[in-house]
Design a protein around this motif. Structure first.
Motif, PDB file in Angstrom:
ATOM      1  N   MET A 106       8.841   0.743 -31.506  1.00  0.00           N
ATOM      2  CA  MET A 106       9.053   1.542 -30.312  1.00  0.00           C
ATOM      3  C   MET A 106       8.695   3.005 -30.556  1.00  0.00           C
ATOM      4  N   ASN A 107       7.954   3.578 -29.616  1.00  0.00           N
ATOM      5  CA  ASN A 107       7.584   4.985 -29.679  1.00  0.00           C
ATOM      6  C   ASN A 107       8.437   5.848 -28.752  1.00  0.00           C
ATOM      7  N   GLN A 108       8.787   5.297 -27.592  1.00  0.00           N
ATOM      8  CA  GLN A 108       9.620   6.015 -26.630  1.00  0.00           C
ATOM      9  C   GLN A 108      10.180   5.020 -25.622  1.00  0.00           C
ATOM     10  N   SER A 109      11.033   5.503 -24.745  1.00  0.00           N
ATOM     11  CA  SER A 109      11.616   4.625 -23.727  1.00  0.00           C
ATOM     12  C   SER A 109      10.634   4.450 -22.565  1.00  0.00           C
ATOM     13  N   LEU A 110      10.845   3.384 -21.800  1.00  0.00           N
ATOM     14  CA  LEU A 110      10.029   3.127 -20.627  1.00  0.00           C
ATOM     15  C   LEU A 110      10.163   4.261 -19.610  1.00  0.00           C
ATOM     16  N   SER A 111      11.387   4.755 -19.418  1.00  0.00           N
ATOM     17  CA  SER A 111      11.605   5.827 -18.449  1.00  0.00           C
ATOM     18  C   SER A 111      10.859   7.098 -18.835  1.00  0.00           C
ATOM     19  N   ASN A 112      10.918   7.464 -20.109  1.00  0.00           N
ATOM     20  CA  ASN A 112      10.200   8.657 -20.564  1.00  0.00           C
ATOM     21  C   ASN A 112       8.696   8.526 -20.365  1.00  0.00           C
ATOM     22  N   TRP A 113       8.195   7.343 -20.664  1.00  0.00           N
ATOM     23  CA  TRP A 113       6.755   7.072 -20.534  1.00  0.00           C
ATOM     24  C   TRP A 113       6.321   7.223 -19.076  1.00  0.00           C
ATOM     25  N   LEU A 114       7.091   6.633 -18.166  1.00  0.00           N
ATOM     26  CA  LEU A 114       6.777   6.768 -16.743  1.00  0.00           C
ATOM     27  C   LEU A 114       6.878   8.225 -16.298  1.00  0.00           C
ATOM     28  N   TYR A 115       7.900   8.929 -16.789  1.00  0.00           N
ATOM     29  CA  TYR A 115       8.086  10.332 -16.423  1.00  0.00           C
ATOM     30  C   TYR A 115       6.879  11.165 -16.843  1.00  0.00           C
ATOM     31  N   GLU A 116       6.443  10.989 -18.083  1.00  0.00           N
ATOM     32  CA  GLU A 116       5.316  11.776 -18.596  1.00  0.00           C
ATOM     33  C   GLU A 116       4.032  11.517 -17.828  1.00  0.00           C
ATOM     34  N   ASN A 117       3.922  10.324 -17.229  1.00  0.00           N
ATOM     35  CA  ASN A 117       2.714   9.962 -16.489  1.00  0.00           C
ATOM     36  C   ASN A 117       2.889  10.063 -14.973  1.00  0.00           C
ATOM     37  N   GLU A 118       4.018  10.648 -14.534  1.00  0.00           N
ATOM     38  CA  GLU A 118       4.302  10.893 -13.124  1.00  0.00           C
ATOM     39  C   GLU A 118       4.278   9.608 -12.291  1.00  0.00           C
ATOM     40  N   ILE A 119       4.918   8.573 -12.840  1.00  0.00           N
ATOM     41  CA  ILE A 119       5.019   7.281 -12.157  1.00  0.00           C
ATOM     42  C   ILE A 119       6.491   7.005 -11.863  1.00  0.00           C
ATOM     43  N   PRO A 120       6.838   6.686 -10.608  1.00  0.00           N
ATOM     44  CA  PRO A 120       8.241   6.419 -10.276  1.00  0.00           C
ATOM     45  C   PRO A 120       8.651   4.982 -10.588  1.00  0.00           C
ATOM     46  N   GLY A 121       9.932   4.819 -10.883  1.00  0.00           N
ATOM     47  CA  GLY A 121      10.504   3.505 -11.068  1.00  0.00           C
ATOM     48  C   GLY A 121      11.807   3.387 -10.303  1.00  0.00           C
TER      49      GLY A 121
END
Length: 377
Positions: free
Chosen positions: A118-133
């Protein structure tokens, strides 16, 4: 990165939005909690029933313009893998170089992920790429609703009370957005493969490189007719196949030649149109890792990974072609094959990633056709 840093980053970036809303084109509204980026988004809402493989699906260009809904209840539990690359500069764990979905909808978000890679959490990854969940909704209920509407509906994720219009990605040429723009070379193998990128998954590259291939990856609208190659592959990709008039024209010319052709997913639909067939939208789309197909050549059945709403209507194909695979759920066409020339295609994903690898042998069949064509044996 230790777990406490994940949580610190999430809380630091989390804006005070009480509830987000998913709105479907029929007016249905679902109130939900959010994770990832606190931004609104619009697209085609689709579903996937897979239990694993969310990093691969989220980076699969076939999902461009789509808001992906997972029916499996727990997503995010193993985080996001490391960003490492092969010697050919191909990502080891992702199917493209960026997130392709327009949003993510899940039932329960696992905010305490753990995995050795694991490199990071799914939420962080989406946040960094400006994708909502969104999470905290009954995704299986949503999937049933989508399934009754052909497997998809237009929808939008709203973080605030803004007026965001619906967006239909099927009206656009999505390959323009996900395909490469200039030719790229990979490997130095024995077999020269021309690979047309309509929204290529990286595992197609990996599968070919393992089979001693040199790959010439070209843009979706590249005129490959005068090029020299041992075999032609038409990749997967997003959107309505009827939009791609230029590559269909090139394919009609390629069918007059003798070099082997292998179409995958969208590539199957384009090859079928070039061969005289049509496409139509399925009543119940195929979006899962457990789609059963049967080979009409051998009578054997396989479990396959699929994500498509369009399918080939083979009634207008000439007698030179026949159905290669059928779907065992609805009996629709899952591939075609030429009676005399080394041309074939499949609607499912033999490269998997994610999903079962039951049909990766189709790459071996393609290489064997090249051997026979190249050496006239």
């Amino acid at each position: 990165m230790p777990y406490p840093i994940y949580m610190e980053k999430m809380e630091k970036n989390k804006e005070k939005i009480k509830k987000a809303i998913l709105v479907l084109e029929d007016g249905t509204r679902y109130e939900a909690d959010y994770f990832g980026a606190p931004v609104s988004s619009s697209g085609e809402v689709v579903f996937n029933t897979a239990m694993t493989g969310y990093p691969e699906s989220i980076t699969d260009p076939s999902y461009k313009g789509q808001i992906l809904t997972y029916t499996y209840p727990i997503i995010g539990n193993y985080g996001i893998p490391s960003f490492s690359y092969t010697k050919e500069f191909i990502s080891e764990f992702y199917e493209s170089d960026r997130i392709q979905v327009s949003g993510l909808i899940i039932s329960y978000y696992s905010n305490r992920p753990y995995h050795w890679n694991m490199n990071q959490s799914l939420s962080n990854w989406l946040y960094e790429n400006e994708i909502p969940g969104l999470y905290g909704v009954d995704t299986r209920f949503i999937a049933k609703k989508l399934r009754k509407n052909g497997g998809s509906m237009l929808g939008k994720i709203l973080m605030r009370n803004e007026d965001l219009p619906f967006y239909d990605p099927n009206q656009d040429n999505l390959s323009e957005k996900v395909s490469i723009h200039e030719k790229i070379m990979y490997g130095n193998g024995k077999y020269k493969i021309l690979l047309v990128d309509f929204g290529l998954k990286n595992n197609i590259l990996r599968c070919l490189l393992r089979r001693d291939c040199s790959i010439i990856r070209v843009p979706w609208d590249y005129n490959f007719i005068k090029d020299e190659y041992d075999g032609l592959i038409l990749s997967n990709g997003p959107g309505n196949p009827k939009i791609y008039e230029k590559p269909i024209h090139y394919l009609r010319l390629a069918l007059k030649k003798k070099q082997p052709i292998f179409g995958i997913c969208l590539g199957n639909q384009l090859l079928g149109i070039a061969a005289g067939g049509e496409t139509y939208k399925l009543k119940y789309a195929h979006r899962s890792h457990n789609q059963p197909v049967i080979s009409l050549e051998t009578g054997k059945s396989f479990i396959t990974s699929q994500n498509h709403g369009y399918v080939l209507d083979t009634r207008n194909l000439s007698g030179e072609w026949k159905i290669f695979f059928r779907n065992l759920n609805d009996n629709t066409c899952e591939g075609i094959i030429h009676n005399n020339k080394p041309f074939f295609s499949v609607q499912f994903h033999p490269e998997a990633s994610s999903g079962p690898q039951d049909t990766e042998f189709l790459f071996d069949i393609f290489i064997d056709l090249i051997k026979k064509s190249k050496y006239n044996t």
